[in-house]
Design an enzyme around this catalytic site. Structure first.
Site, PDB file in Angstrom:
ATOM      1  N   LYS A 119      21.355  40.247  14.746  1.00  0.00           N
ATOM      2  CA  LYS A 119      20.598  39.264  13.941  1.00  0.00           C
ATOM      3  C   LYS A 119      19.724  38.445  14.878  1.00  0.00           C
ATOM      4  O   LYS A 119      20.135  38.116  15.993  1.00  0.00           O
ATOM      5  CB  LYS A 119      21.575  38.357  13.189  1.00  0.00           C
ATOM      6  CG  LYS A 119      20.900  37.211  12.458  1.00  0.00           C
ATOM      7  CD  LYS A 119      21.881  36.385  11.659  1.00  0.00           C
ATOM      8  CE  LYS A 119      22.491  35.219  12.416  1.00  0.00           C
ATOM      9  NZ  LYS A 119      21.554  34.262  13.014  1.00  0.00           N
ATOM     10  N   GLU A 121      16.595  35.096  14.644  1.00  0.00           N
ATOM     11  CA  GLU A 121      16.068  34.034  13.782  1.00  0.00           C
ATOM     12  C   GLU A 121      14.549  34.105  13.655  1.00  0.00           C
ATOM     13  O   GLU A 121      13.865  34.472  14.607  1.00  0.00           O
ATOM     14  CB  GLU A 121      16.473  32.660  14.345  1.00  0.00           C
ATOM     15  CG  GLU A 121      17.970  32.449  14.370  1.00  0.00           C
ATOM     16  CD  GLU A 121      18.351  31.037  14.813  1.00  0.00           C
ATOM     17  OE1 GLU A 121      17.470  30.168  14.974  1.00  0.00           O
ATOM     18  OE2 GLU A 121      19.567  30.815  14.997  1.00  0.00           O
ATOM     19  N   GLU A 188      19.586  30.330   5.249  1.00  0.00           N
ATOM     20  CA  GLU A 188      20.464  29.195   5.553  1.00  0.00           C
ATOM     21  C   GLU A 188      19.895  27.884   5.033  1.00  0.00           C
ATOM     22  O   GLU A 188      18.724  27.554   5.275  1.00  0.00           O
ATOM     23  CB  GLU A 188      20.663  29.108   7.082  1.00  0.00           C
ATOM     24  CG  GLU A 188      21.527  27.922   7.500  1.00  0.00           C
ATOM     25  CD  GLU A 188      21.882  27.909   8.981  1.00  0.00           C
ATOM     26  OE1 GLU A 188      21.664  28.929   9.680  1.00  0.00           O
ATOM     27  OE2 GLU A 188      22.394  26.874   9.437  1.00  0.00           O
TER      28      GLU A 188
END
Ligand code: KIV
Length: 286
Positions: A119, A121, A188
């Protein structure tokens, strides 16, 4: 008795089937071997060895100081403890921004030790990087909304996508990531309405951390849900136990027991045979 279903390793195929069948995916962060074993035994589908470990485990004030080496060490510990769970490695700050080559090389290190995916960002701004990584054969997951590695640029740890314009921008980010080839993304800290817009805009797996229920599954930072991180607890976390209180109680009791000489007792001690004691001139008693 119905035959117990044989448990299988969770794969990307499993996660996609769960999305199709609308079965919520359970996802927690995890940073060490014993915790990975417990989560695996409990039946958690997926773990993220998050760079949040810089804060929750290593005591840094943010995720930014996390090094690739430290991140790989935590990830290896988790991988040793998992049997079935899908493990996502998290790329630390500035390990994928410099060049596509560096991003591919660093992501490859997570895959080489046994991660199922990695993952990183960012939304549209990292789409080119994601496309290059996917072209190199890497299973990339995106992360938009509140992205802790760019918290200073976002004005701190704040809820994202709260205005119509901000929500539309997140939808564009999500589409850019999907076009670049991610298999899924974490969203998020956004209002549930923004989450719904994103969920409806893309076909890939969408996971929520503080984004409400309209996603393919939920992620929580494990230390928050078990009460093992005193610094703060976000509004979106449900606390399932208070490990801090439990551990504080255990440590206080230990202090009391040692100081009062209540611990150790004979059952905590090793024994010598009466013959050996006799050789030392010690009376074995009964
Ligand atoms: O590092 C991490 O745990 C994360 C979460 C904040 C999603 O990336």
């Amino acid at each position: 008795m119905p035959e117990e279903k044989k448990r299988k390793k969770v794969t990307l195929g499993t996660l996609r089937r769960m999305k199709r069948q609308k079965e919520p995916i359970t996802w927690l962060t995890c940073y060490d071997y014993p915790m990975a074993q417990i989560m695996d035994a409990a039946g958690i589908d997926m773990v993220l060895v998050g760079d949040s470990g810089a804060m929750t485990v290593l005591g840094h004030p943010t995720t930014m100081p996390q090094t690739l080496e430290a991140q790989l060490m935590l990830t290896e510990a988790v991988l040793r403890g998992r049997q079935y769970m899908f493990v996502v490695g998290d790329m630390p700050y500035m390990t994928y921004e410099m060049s596509h080559e560096k991003a591919i090389e660093n992501a490859g290190k997570f895959m080489a030790i046994g991660c199922d995916a990695i993952k990183l960002e960012g939304g549209a701004r990292v789409a080119d990087t994601v496309a290059a990584m996917v072209k190199a054969g890497l299973p990339v997951m995106g992360h938009i909304g509140l992205t802790p590695q760019s918290a200073p640029a976002l004005g701190g740890y704040r809820v994202q996508g709260k205005t119509a314009d901000a929500a539309k921008k997140l939808v564009d980010d999500a589409k850019a990531l999907e076009d670049a080839g991610v298999w899924g993304m974490l969203v998020e800290c956004v209002p549930p309405e923004t989450m719904t817009l994103i969920h409806e805009a893309v076909d890939c797996i969408v996971m929520s951390l503080g984004g409400g229920p309209d996603a393919d599954g939920q992620l929580v930072i494990v230390h928050d849900m078990i009460g093992y991180f005193a610094a703060f607890r976000p509004k979106f976390v449900r606390k399932y136990c208070d490990l801090t209180e439990i551990l504080h109680g255990a440590f206080s009791q230990y202090i009391e027991d040692v100081k009062s000489r209540d611990f150790p007792q004979p059952e905590h001690c090793y024994t010598m045979s009466p013959e050996e004691l006799d050789k030392l001139g010690i009376d074995a008693g009964d």
